[in-house]
Enzyme design. Structure first.
Site, PDB file in Angstrom:
ATOM      1  N   TYR A  53       0.834  -1.206   0.000  1.00 15.43           N
ATOM      2  CA  TYR A  53       0.000   0.000   0.000  1.00 15.43           C
ATOM      3  C   TYR A  53       0.871   1.260   0.000  1.00 15.43           C
ATOM      4  O   TYR A  53       1.978   1.242   0.511  1.00 15.43           O
ATOM      5  CB  TYR A  53      -0.905   0.026   1.229  1.00 15.43           C
ATOM      6  CG  TYR A  53      -1.971  -1.028   1.272  1.00 15.43           C
ATOM      7  CD1 TYR A  53      -2.312  -1.789   0.163  1.00 15.43           C
ATOM      8  CD2 TYR A  53      -2.683  -1.278   2.451  1.00 15.43           C
ATOM      9  CE1 TYR A  53      -3.296  -2.752   0.222  1.00 15.43           C
ATOM     10  CE2 TYR A  53      -3.669  -2.235   2.516  1.00 15.43           C
ATOM     11  CZ  TYR A  53      -3.971  -2.975   1.405  1.00 15.43           C
ATOM     12  OH  TYR A  53      -4.949  -3.936   1.474  1.00 15.43           O
ATOM     13  N   SER A 235     -13.618  -4.579   1.771  1.00 16.28           N
ATOM     14  CA  SER A 235     -14.624  -4.019   0.850  1.00 16.28           C
ATOM     15  C   SER A 235     -16.051  -4.279   1.314  1.00 16.28           C
ATOM     16  O   SER A 235     -16.906  -4.695   0.531  1.00 16.28           O
ATOM     17  CB  SER A 235     -14.435  -4.551  -0.571  1.00 16.28           C
ATOM     18  OG  SER A 235     -13.248  -4.068  -1.142  1.00 16.28           O
ATOM     19  N   LEU A 237     -18.248  -2.186   1.845  1.00 13.45           N
ATOM     20  CA  LEU A 237     -19.115  -1.259   1.114  1.00 13.45           C
ATOM     21  C   LEU A 237     -18.974  -1.441  -0.394  1.00 13.45           C
ATOM     22  O   LEU A 237     -19.457  -0.609  -1.176  1.00 13.45           O
ATOM     23  CB  LEU A 237     -18.802   0.190   1.507  1.00 13.45           C
ATOM     24  CG  LEU A 237     -18.984   0.515   2.993  1.00 13.45           C
ATOM     25  CD1 LEU A 237     -18.591   1.961   3.278  1.00 13.45           C
ATOM     26  CD2 LEU A 237     -20.420   0.264   3.438  1.00 13.45           C
ATOM     27  N   GLY A 240     -17.580   1.343  -2.394  1.00 16.87           N
ATOM     28  CA  GLY A 240     -18.463   2.500  -2.470  1.00 16.87           C
ATOM     29  C   GLY A 240     -19.774   2.258  -3.182  1.00 16.87           C
ATOM     30  O   GLY A 240     -20.685   3.091  -3.106  1.00 16.87           O
ATOM     31  N   LEU A 242     -22.218   0.303  -2.465  1.00 18.30           N
ATOM     32  CA  LEU A 242     -23.342   0.174  -1.549  1.00 18.30           C
ATOM     33  C   LEU A 242     -23.738   1.481  -0.875  1.00 18.30           C
ATOM     34  O   LEU A 242     -24.768   1.555  -0.211  1.00 18.30           O
ATOM     35  CB  LEU A 242     -23.044  -0.899  -0.495  1.00 18.30           C
ATOM     36  CG  LEU A 242     -23.087  -2.332  -1.026  1.00 18.30           C
ATOM     37  CD1 LEU A 242     -22.450  -3.309  -0.043  1.00 18.30           C
ATOM     38  CD2 LEU A 242     -24.527  -2.753  -1.335  1.00 18.30           C
ATOM     39  N   THR A 243     -22.943   2.520  -1.051  1.00 16.94           N
ATOM     40  CA  THR A 243     -23.354   3.842  -0.560  1.00 16.94           C
ATOM     41  C   THR A 243     -24.426   4.446  -1.457  1.00 16.94           C
ATOM     42  O   THR A 243     -25.127   5.378  -1.052  1.00 16.94           O
ATOM     43  CB  THR A 243     -22.163   4.822  -0.514  1.00 16.94           C
ATOM     44  OG1 THR A 243     -21.747   5.130  -1.862  1.00 16.94           O
ATOM     45  CG2 THR A 243     -20.993   4.230   0.253  1.00 16.94           C
ATOM     46  N   GLY A 244     -24.499   3.953  -2.697  1.00 16.64           N
ATOM     47  CA  GLY A 244     -25.422   4.512  -3.672  1.00 16.64           C
ATOM     48  C   GLY A 244     -24.846   5.654  -4.478  1.00 16.64           C
ATOM     49  O   GLY A 244     -25.501   6.188  -5.380  1.00 16.64           O
ATOM     50  N   LYS A 245     -23.593   6.020  -4.213  1.00 13.39           N
ATOM     51  CA  LYS A 245     -23.045   7.220  -4.854  1.00 13.39           C
ATOM     52  C   LYS A 245     -22.765   7.048  -6.339  1.00 13.39           C
ATOM     53  O   LYS A 245     -22.586   8.046  -7.046  1.00 13.39           O
ATOM     54  CB  LYS A 245     -21.765   7.657  -4.132  1.00 13.39           C
ATOM     55  CG  LYS A 245     -20.572   6.704  -4.255  1.00 13.39           C
ATOM     56  CD  LYS A 245     -19.400   7.238  -3.431  1.00 13.39           C
ATOM     57  CE  LYS A 245     -18.193   6.324  -3.492  1.00 13.39           C
ATOM     58  NZ  LYS A 245     -17.075   6.836  -2.654  1.00 13.39           N
TER      59      LYS A 245
END
Length: 347
Positions: A53, A235, A237, A240, A242-245
């Site tokens: 990373y 992961s 989410l 991202g 699943l945030t709906g963004k």
């Protein structure tokens, strides 16, 4: 917040774990340090990193920077306030040991490098990032073919690596051992060989797990329960989704999709947005924040789970931490399972 046993290691970890893969690219050192402070204040004293990373993008120039940023925090604070997990990269990354696999010889070298960057004498959880023989994770399950594996070589390597890890345990450089991107067969062999050679026992397995990715729910779930191997869910989410963004074609500025990962590591498919819609509707029906619902789902499974979330910004972190004590009702969990049956494996 609630804690779970990290396998049979004797270490208790919170149900949420702070991911650090953007530390040094999308997240500055100052913001990363703020995130660590905020997480500890909320009871999330567990941080996950890796020698490879940061990502977004992965590069030779920034490799190891995430560990360095955590190390600079450790240098200014109390080491005992933070549980630190890091990982040994496997074969394939040309800029890390010329793409060499994990070996008994590489273990002490890589641990020494991580200890130096982290500015610490001990790593609480040391993980193998992916197996030498390959993995079905990261959408490779669609074409996975283990028929070319050499079982004898695999088992011999496992025994040698475990012996090297045990020497590090005896030296006090690592406290516990974990796997990542592993299978049920692979994990069972690490457990069996540890009993035979006296190496450290697998405490955890870090695999992708979320409302959209539930491959852990069968064989690995059974192994987790019966062998006391905790899941570290990465992961949760779904990068991202699943945030709906990302619904309706949206690409927010500064998001992972906007910085070079247009298909979110293969997660964008024809079916994924319909699946996300189904979960967003459940959250809306029950007055739940979709981020909080997705995180709560992972830690309410019938196996021990600590869910690794990433937050590019302090505001995102604050949002995630606000839901750390949420528990979903049986009604919500039932509707989630119905949505899963209607939209299985959307990527």
């Amino acid at each position: 917040m609630k804690t779970i046993p990290l396998g049979q290691s004797g270490i208790m970890v919170p149900e949420f774990c702070l991911g650090s893969m953007t530390f040094g690219t999308q997240t500055s050192e100052a913001d990363a340090h703020t995130q660590i402070d905020m997480s500890i204040a909320a009871g999330v004293n567990f941080v996950d990193v890796a020698e490879m990373y940061p990502v977004n993008p992965i590069s030779a120039e920034t490799q190891g920077r995430s560990e360095e940023i955590i190390g600079s925090w450790i240098a200014k604070n109390r080491r005992e306030d933070l549980i630190v997990a890091t990982k040994h990269s496997g074969a394939g990354l040309k800029h890390i040991r010329d793409g060499a696999p994990i070996t008994a010889a590489s273990v002490p070298e890589v641990i020494a490098g991580s200890l130096k960057r982290l500015q610490t004498d001990v790593i609480d959880l040391y993980q193998l990032h992916w197996p030498n023989r390959g993995s079905y994770m990261f959408r490779q399950n669609w074409t996975y073919d283990p028929s070319g594996q050499n079982k004898a070589d695999t088992l011999a390597n496992m025994a040698e690596v475990l012996e090297a890890l045990q020497r590090e345990v005896e030296k006090g450089t690592i406290r516990a051992f974990g796997l990542s991107n592993e299978s049920a067969w692979g994990t069972s062999q690490w457990l069996r060989i540890a009993d035979e050679v006296g190496g450290p026992r697998v405490a955890s397995i870090q695999n992708e797990y979320s409302l959209l990715c539930r491959m852990f729910d069968t064989d690995l779930a059974e192994l987790s329960v019966n062998e006391d191997v905790a899941l570290l869910a990465f992961s949760p989410l779904a990068t991202g989704l699943l945030t709906g963004k990302y619904q309706n074609g949206a690409v927010p500025e500064g998001s992972r999709k906007s910085v070079g990962s247009a298909n979110l590591g293969g997660r964008v498919s024809e079916r994924v947005f319909d699946a996300v819609d189904a979960y967003l509707q459940i959250a809306q029906k029950h007055g739940l924040d979709p981020v909080h619902m997705a995180m709560a789902f992972t830690v309410q499974r019938p196996f021990g789970c600590s869910s690794i979330f990433g937050a590019t910004t302090v505001a995102q972190l604050d949002h995630i931490l606000a839901g750390r004590d949420l528990r979903l009702s049986d009604e919500v969990l039932g509707e989630i399972n119905d949505a899963h049956r209607a939209h299985p494996m959307p990527y």
